[in-house]
Scaffold this active site. Structure first.
Site, PDB file in Angstrom:
ATOM      1  CE  LYS A 120      -4.342  -1.457   2.175  1.00 41.31           C
ATOM      2  NZ  LYS A 120      -5.158  -1.378   3.344  1.00 41.31           N
ATOM      3  CB  CYS A 143     -18.273 -23.099  25.883  1.00 41.90           C
ATOM      4  SG  CYS A 143     -18.519 -21.617  26.747  1.00 41.90           S
TER       5      CYS A 143
END
Length: 946
Positions: A417, A522
């Site tokens: 970039k 979880c």
């Protein structure tokens, strides 16, 4: 950012931009990048040297050409999907009929009245926007017709959350403890009745305010712009810069119009302000053009889509505070036939030379960085042989950057970039001295951005997109006493903050909102609450299936004996999980033909969306209770439902197609064309038999992250590891010679690779399991790709505002009252400016200091000498530290032996400080008390030992 419906409207809209001065070029750039059906640029004037101050499409080679013709090819490069054309003849109302919106940047009031009357009464109405930049002053007027419907007034997504309700009625939000505002109606369309320009000039209504220290300024500027139009009609030109005669003529016109005004007459005429207006009125200043280009570009989007609330109807703005504090000599305002003439006509040649000699550091070359480089090049910053502009960014260009990073093109994808941006900025102004680096600005690169580098800087411009990077830059600018000009954008919002040494608070004193923590594993595996959780799980599964597993298989195949020994040594639950994945890939799920890949995908569907849920429902039935007797499936947990596979469900079938094709790619299997035919694919999938599932008793499902993090190695793990290793050695014999799997790196921006299709499919099918609203592929990419929804209009506005502050920094001598921090929301629209917060002052005896001060001591002092240095200031040293290590504490008897030793030597010995060759000093923290035993918060102390 805009959504599919808004983009569909824009892609069916044709826009005209008349007047290709600097403002017209900015608007055209923003609309081309946003994506319309067509953008027609109109101008009858030819390019002059004067135009190069504001129009970044132009070069000296274009002088003498028509302005629109000179811009059209470079504008087309920005977006090949938008038809760009040039119109060079005088405009008539007939020209306007084919457009949905028309924008004028260089038009007299009489012609504006004629065109707006036509647009206002046209069936359907044509949205009319008139904008003008005159030096440090700017205006916008919008007329979207007698009845304009706003479909989405603010662009904000409705809040979502899980709500639990009790009897008697009690509603409470669960999960994220974020305040949610309930409204009677959600996203109800709003109808606005715009007045035509002719009527609005007499009856302005309320102005959009921006700076509350200038509450009366909009009415003053309304008069100034009207007077300028009359001056140009009478004299056929703009007032000359610094010309007292022209200024007096302009003041006379202002007084005449004011006297004849009804209902909006000014009590007094601010002669100095009106003279400043007249003197710079011809110049289209780049930062002003960038700011207004962002505003007007966004209004054009609103006009063609109904997305966001339009500007209703006038907006006026000025930045006279950007003028130098010293007196400007009229002789230094005169043009000299160079590209900076327009800027010199406002600020004078003295400030222009300072800009050219300034050393600037731009951190980040994304959407903001590209805009900054364009602005700095046009302003002439770092354009002398004694100066340099340094740009750094460690990222590479992606396809998704092209809609907002305007210096990049299709052919730059994959390149650095900073390098591409620097080259493009150099093309805008060949005199720019710029160096592009690919090093991130962080503690690890302080050997690159060392003290010598920082000491040579005049200003630092932050264009970073992450909190940690911004905080680090704030800390370094504070330490090195350098001005930090900060900006950031988020969708249609932007904000700027000026951090000026010894005047304002430090950047870190006003912290960004903390980034949201990742959801617990979880939660992702068993209890998702929203589509974000489903997408996070889907992205994790993609990584496991197509990156981790192939790499693990290849590691095993490279040296089975060495791999087996490493797994046995590890002998834990994690090693067991790895081997289970490898075994799955080399055993029952090994795919060496496309039909086997198809069977694998069908089995995965059953595993993810049927068996997984059946086991969860078996382990925790709908009426399950917690250990304290509360319902297990209470909010925010959602009781899941089983998905039974059906070839008649396009989502089910598409999942099989995407998964099987990617599995084939990962296994080195060629993909035939027939799986992309839904009928043929359905027929093949019907033949696959899936074994029945029987839930397991005693199956452990982790419901608490702490339980997951405290998994211990068990004898069972070791036994399974030995079994799996023995089995893997048998499986290797069955593999084709030289077999290797191919890891697939996730790439969200390639619409042909099926990566995002599979992730969206995984997430939405899981969402069905849990009755969570689904999202389309575009929204899934937005969420899962971690895309910050930047748009070119807000980036342009932010950088324009910052560069107006840059004039003040480079000129020097400005008080804190001259600086401005800004928050803007182009969706509302809202512009709110305020002075920066001043630095807090600490006082002790006859001394005072702020967070900007650092006490520098020359010489390699001993601890005793340092203690005495503080005693002379009336301060008693309690302790001395370096980093987390304590070098000296007067309470410790053993530390008395350190008094005759050099502080630097003790730091090397105790704190294990490694001092690089490029470092000339050591920073220490000193805890002090005054004569009354009160703690005194002193600045950082730097001992310059070299």
């Amino acid at each position: 950012m805009y959504g599919t419906e808004t983009m569909r409207c824009l892609l069916d809209s044709n826009v005209l931009i008349s007047g290709l001065n600097g403002l017209g070029a900015e608007i055209a750039k923003n609309l081309a990048l946003t994506g319309f059906k067509s953008v027609t640029i109109h101008d009858v004037k030819n390019v002059e040297m004067w135009d190069l101050s504001g129009n970044f499409f132009l070069s000296e080679d274009d002088i003498g050409k028509n302005r629109a013709v000179a811009c059209v090819a470079k504008l087309q490069e920005l977006n090949n999907n938008v038809v760009i054309s040039a119109l060079t003849e005088e405009l008539t109302t007939q020209h306007l009929s084919k457009f949905q919106a028309v924008v004028f940047t260089d038009i007299g009031l009489d012609k504006a009245y004629e065109f707006d009357d036509y647009c206002h009464t046209h069936k359907p109405p044509i949205s009319f926007i008139k904008s003008e930049v005159c030096g440090l002053f700017g205006s916008v007027f919008c007329d979207f017709g007698p009845k304009f419907t706003v479909l989405d007034v603010d662009g904000e997504d409705p809040h979502t959350g899980i709500i639990s309700s009790d009897n008697p009625a009690l509603v409470s939000c669960v999960g994220d403890l974020e305040r949610i505002e309930f409204r009677d109606k959600v996203k109800e369309p709003k109808v606005l009745c715009f007045k035509a320009l002719r009527e609005a000039m007499r009856d302005t209504g309320d102005f959009l305010a921006s700076d509350f220290s200038k509450c009366e300024r909009p009415l003053v500027l309304h008069l100034a712009f009207e007077a300028l139009d009359k001056f140009k009609k009478e004299y056929g030109r703009y007032p000359a810069a610094g010309c007292e005669k022209d200024a007096q003529s302009f003041l006379n016109i202002c007084a005449s119009i004011n006297e004849s005004s009804v209902g909006r007459k000014l009590d007094t005429i601010d002669e100095k302000l009106f003279q400043q207006f007249a003197s710079g009125s011809r110049a289209v200043l780049n930062p002003m053009a960038a700011m207004f280009g962002g505003i007007v570009g966004q209004e054009a989007v609103k006009a063609c889509s109904g997305k966001f609330h339009p500007l209703y109807q006038f907006f006026y703005f000025d930045s006279v505070e950007s003028l130098p504090t010293y007196t400007l000599d009229p002789e230094n305002l005169k043009p000299s036939n160079n590209r900076y003439d327009a800027q010199v006509s406002i600020f004078g040649s003295k400030l222009q030379k300072r800009l050219e000699k300034a050393n600037a550091f731009v951190v980040g070359s994304g959407a903001l960085g590209c805009e900054f480089l364009k602005n700095l090049a046009l302003m002439g910053v770092s354009c002398s042989n004694q100066a340099k502009l340094t740009i750094t960014d460690d990222d590479a260009i992606e396809k998704g950057n092209l809609s907002s990073h305007f210096l990049f093109r299709d052919w730059n994808i994959g390149q650095a970039k900073s390098t591409v941006a620097a080259t493009a900025a150099g093309a805008i102004n060949p005199s720019l001295h710029i160096e592009a680096l690919q090093a991130p600005a962080c503690p690890d690169t302080e050997n690159v951005f060392n003290d010598t580098f920082w000491e040579g800087l005049d200003v630092v411009i932050s264009a970073l997109d992450n909190v940690n990077g911004r905080m680090y830059m704030g800390m370094r600018c504070l330490y090195m006493h350098k001005p930090l000009l900060h900006s950031q954008t988020f969708d249609a919002k932007c904000n700027t903050q000026m951090v000026i040494p010894h005047l304002t608070e430090n950047y870190g004193d006003s912290r960004d909102a903390p980034e949201k923590k990742a959801p617990l594993s979880c939660m992702l595996n068993y209890f998702p609450e929203n589509i974000n959780h489903c997408l996070a799980w889907a992205r994790s599964e993609f990584e496991d299936l197509f990156v981790k597993s192939p790499n693990e298989v290849n590691s095993f195949l490279a040296n089975p004996l060495q791999y087996a020994e490493a797994m046995r040594r590890a002998g834990d639950a994690q090693a067991r999980e790895v081997l289970e994945r490898v075994s799955k890939n080399l055993d029952d799920e090994l795919c060496i033909s496309f039909h086997e890949c198809l069977r694998w995908a069908r089995m995965k569907f059953d595993e993810y969306f049927s068996k997984h849920v059946k086991q969860l429902r078996f382990t925790f039935p709908e009426d399950a209770a917690t250990s304290i007797g509360a319902p297990f499936w209470s909010a925010p947990k959602r009781f899941p439902h089983v998905l039974e596979f059906s070839v008649d469900d396009p989502y089910h079938l598409n999942f099989i197609m995407y998964a099987s094709i990617l599995r084939a790619e990962s296994s080195g299997v060629s993909v035939p064309e027939w799986p992309k035919n839904s009928c043929k694919l359905a027929a093949a999938v019907k033949k696959i038999r899936v074994p029945n599932f029987t839930p397991k008793r005693g199956f452990n499902i982790v419901t608490d992250e702490e339980e997951l993090n405290h998994k211990n190695t068990s004898a069972g793990d070791v036994a399974v590891i030995n079994y799996l290793l023995a089995k893997l050695h048998e499986d290797v014999i069955c593999l084709p010679p030289g077999f290797q799997m191919k890891p697939i790196q996730f790439e969200k921006d390639d619409d042909t690779n099926f990566h995002m299709d599979l992730v969206a499919g995984l997430a939405n099918l899981r969402a069905r399991n849990y009755n969570i609203p689904e999202v389309d592929k575009l929204k899934a990419k937005f969420i899962d790709g971690g895309i910050v929804p930047g748009i070119v209009t807000s980036s342009a506005m932010a950088t324009g505002l910052v560069c107006l502050e840059l004039y003040k920094v480079i000129a020097g001598g400005h008080p804190i009252e001259d600086y401005r921090n800004t928050f803007a929301n182009l969706a509302l629209p809202l512009v709110s400016m305020a002075e920066p917060v001043p630095a807090k002052v600490t006082k002790h005896k006859d001394m005072s200091w702020t967070v900007w001060d650092r006490w520098c001591i020359k010489g390699n002092l001993t601890v005793g000498e340092l203690v005495q240095w503080f005693a002379e200031k009336g301060l008693t040293v309690s302790s001395i530290s370096c980093g987390a290590s304590l070098l000296y504490n007067k309470m410790f008897a053993m530390h008395k032996d350190r008094l005759p030793k050099n502080v630097v030597d003790i730091a090397k010995e105790v704190a294990k400080v490694g001092i690089p060759d490029h470092t000339r000093h050591l920073d220490i923290g000193v805890a002090c008390k005054d004569d009354d035993e009160n703690d005194v918060d002193i600045p950082t102390v730097s001992i310059y030992f070299r």
